[in-house]
Design a protein around this motif. Structure first.
Motif, PDB file in Angstrom:
ATOM      1  N   THR A  82       0.857  -1.181   0.000  1.00 24.88           N
ATOM      2  CA  THR A  82       0.000   0.000   0.000  1.00 24.88           C
ATOM      3  C   THR A  82       0.895   1.233   0.000  1.00 24.88           C
ATOM      4  N   ILE A  83       0.711   2.088  -0.997  1.00 23.49           N
ATOM      5  CA  ILE A  83       1.522   3.293  -1.149  1.00 23.49           C
ATOM      6  C   ILE A  83       0.750   4.487  -0.605  1.00 23.49           C
ATOM      7  N   SER A  84       1.388   5.248   0.255  1.00 23.70           N
ATOM      8  CA  SER A  84       0.749   6.443   0.808  1.00 23.70           C
ATOM      9  C   SER A  84       0.683   7.540  -0.249  1.00 23.70           C
ATOM     10  N   ILE A  85      -0.403   8.292  -0.235  1.00 19.49           N
ATOM     11  CA  ILE A  85      -0.493   9.450  -1.122  1.00 19.49           C
ATOM     12  C   ILE A  85      -0.132  10.730  -0.387  1.00 19.49           C
ATOM     13  N   GLU A  86       0.060  10.649   0.941  1.00 19.10           N
ATOM     14  CA  GLU A  86       0.356  11.837   1.734  1.00 19.10           C
ATOM     15  C   GLU A  86       1.830  12.023   2.026  1.00 19.10           C
ATOM     16  N   ASP A  87       2.555  10.919   2.174  1.00 15.89           N
ATOM     17  CA  ASP A  87       3.967  11.020   2.504  1.00 15.89           C
ATOM     18  C   ASP A  87       4.723   9.906   1.784  1.00 15.89           C
ATOM     19  N   TYR A  88       6.003   9.815   2.036  1.00 11.49           N
ATOM     20  CA  TYR A  88       6.842   8.832   1.354  1.00 11.49           C
ATOM     21  C   TYR A  88       6.921   7.558   2.191  1.00 11.49           C
ATOM     22  N   ALA A 105       7.529   1.031   5.709  1.00 13.86           N
ATOM     23  CA  ALA A 105       8.777   1.688   5.317  1.00 13.86           C
ATOM     24  C   ALA A 105       8.500   3.167   5.094  1.00 13.86           C
ATOM     25  N   ASN A 106       9.302   4.024   5.719  1.00  7.94           N
ATOM     26  CA  ASN A 106       9.157   5.484   5.609  1.00  7.94           C
ATOM     27  C   ASN A 106      10.463   6.106   5.170  1.00  7.94           C
ATOM     28  N   ILE A 107      10.349   7.147   4.358  1.00  8.72           N
ATOM     29  CA  ILE A 107      11.510   7.987   4.047  1.00  8.72           C
ATOM     30  C   ILE A 107      11.239   9.329   4.708  1.00  8.72           C
ATOM     31  N   LEU A 108      12.132   9.708   5.613  1.00  8.85           N
ATOM     32  CA  LEU A 108      11.947  10.914   6.400  1.00  8.85           C
ATOM     33  C   LEU A 108      13.125  11.855   6.188  1.00  8.85           C
ATOM     34  N   LYS A 109      12.859  13.145   6.205  1.00  6.87           N
ATOM     35  CA  LYS A 109      13.955  14.108   6.055  1.00  6.87           C
ATOM     36  C   LYS A 109      14.528  14.444   7.422  1.00  6.87           C
ATOM     37  N   ILE A 110      15.806  14.730   7.427  1.00  9.37           N
ATOM     38  CA  ILE A 110      16.469  15.172   8.641  1.00  9.37           C
ATOM     39  C   ILE A 110      16.603  16.683   8.531  1.00  9.37           C
ATOM     40  N   SER A 111      16.165  17.369   9.552  1.00 13.55           N
ATOM     41  CA  SER A 111      16.141  18.833   9.490  1.00 13.55           C
ATOM     42  C   SER A 111      17.540  19.395   9.266  1.00 13.55           C
TER      43      SER A 111
END
Length: 146
Positions: A82-88, A105-111
């Motif tokens: 299932t692919i999210s449409i709101e985030d990665y 599985a999430n791809i998150l940015k580091i500030s």
């Protein structure tokens, strides 16, 4: 990305999105519209370091490239994703040796405040349920794509 290996083609086969389900509040009832999962405007969620039992690694590659390679890797192991449409993020299930696992599985940015690099992301894998040994094996195989 691995510097010692040939880069995989990060272009995702459009068929990845055809049979995928969308999640995060997208309805299928009366009045629901068709969702274009491939071209959804996703938001980069920020990584918040916590003490948790997640498996993660870091990358300086762009979020779209990482997401495309993640989808490529996941579709090699699972038809149930299932692919999210709101985030990665992608949630997927794998059955191996008659043992089922469910992974997010999430791809998150580091500030930028905590990083001098222009583009730093963390790929975080959470075992939702199932066998930890199967999870570690699948994680290792997905990790080879990066």
């Amino acid at each position: 990305m691995r510097k010692d290996a040939e880069m995989p083609d990060s272009a995702v086969d459009p068929s990845v999105f055809e049979n995928s389900k969308a999640h995060r509040g997208i309805g299928t009832g009366e009045g629901a519209s068709e969702i274009d999962i491939a071209n959804a405007q996703r938001e980069e969620m920020e990584f918040v370091p916590t003490f948790s039992s997640t498996t993660k690694f870091y990358s300086t590659s762009g979020v779209e490239e990482l997401f495309n390679i993640l989808l490529l890797a996941i579709t090699k192991f699972s038809k149930d994703y299932t692919i999210s449409i709101e985030d990665y993020s992608v949630q997927f299930g794998v059955i191996k040796d008659e043992k089922k696992i469910e992974v997010n599985a999430n791809i998150l940015k580091i500030s930028k405040a905590s990083s001098d690099l222009l583009d730093l992301h963390v790929l975080q894998f959470d075992l939702l349920f199932g066998d930890k040994f199967v999870f570690n094996e699948i994680y290792g195989q997905i990790r080879e794509y990066f």
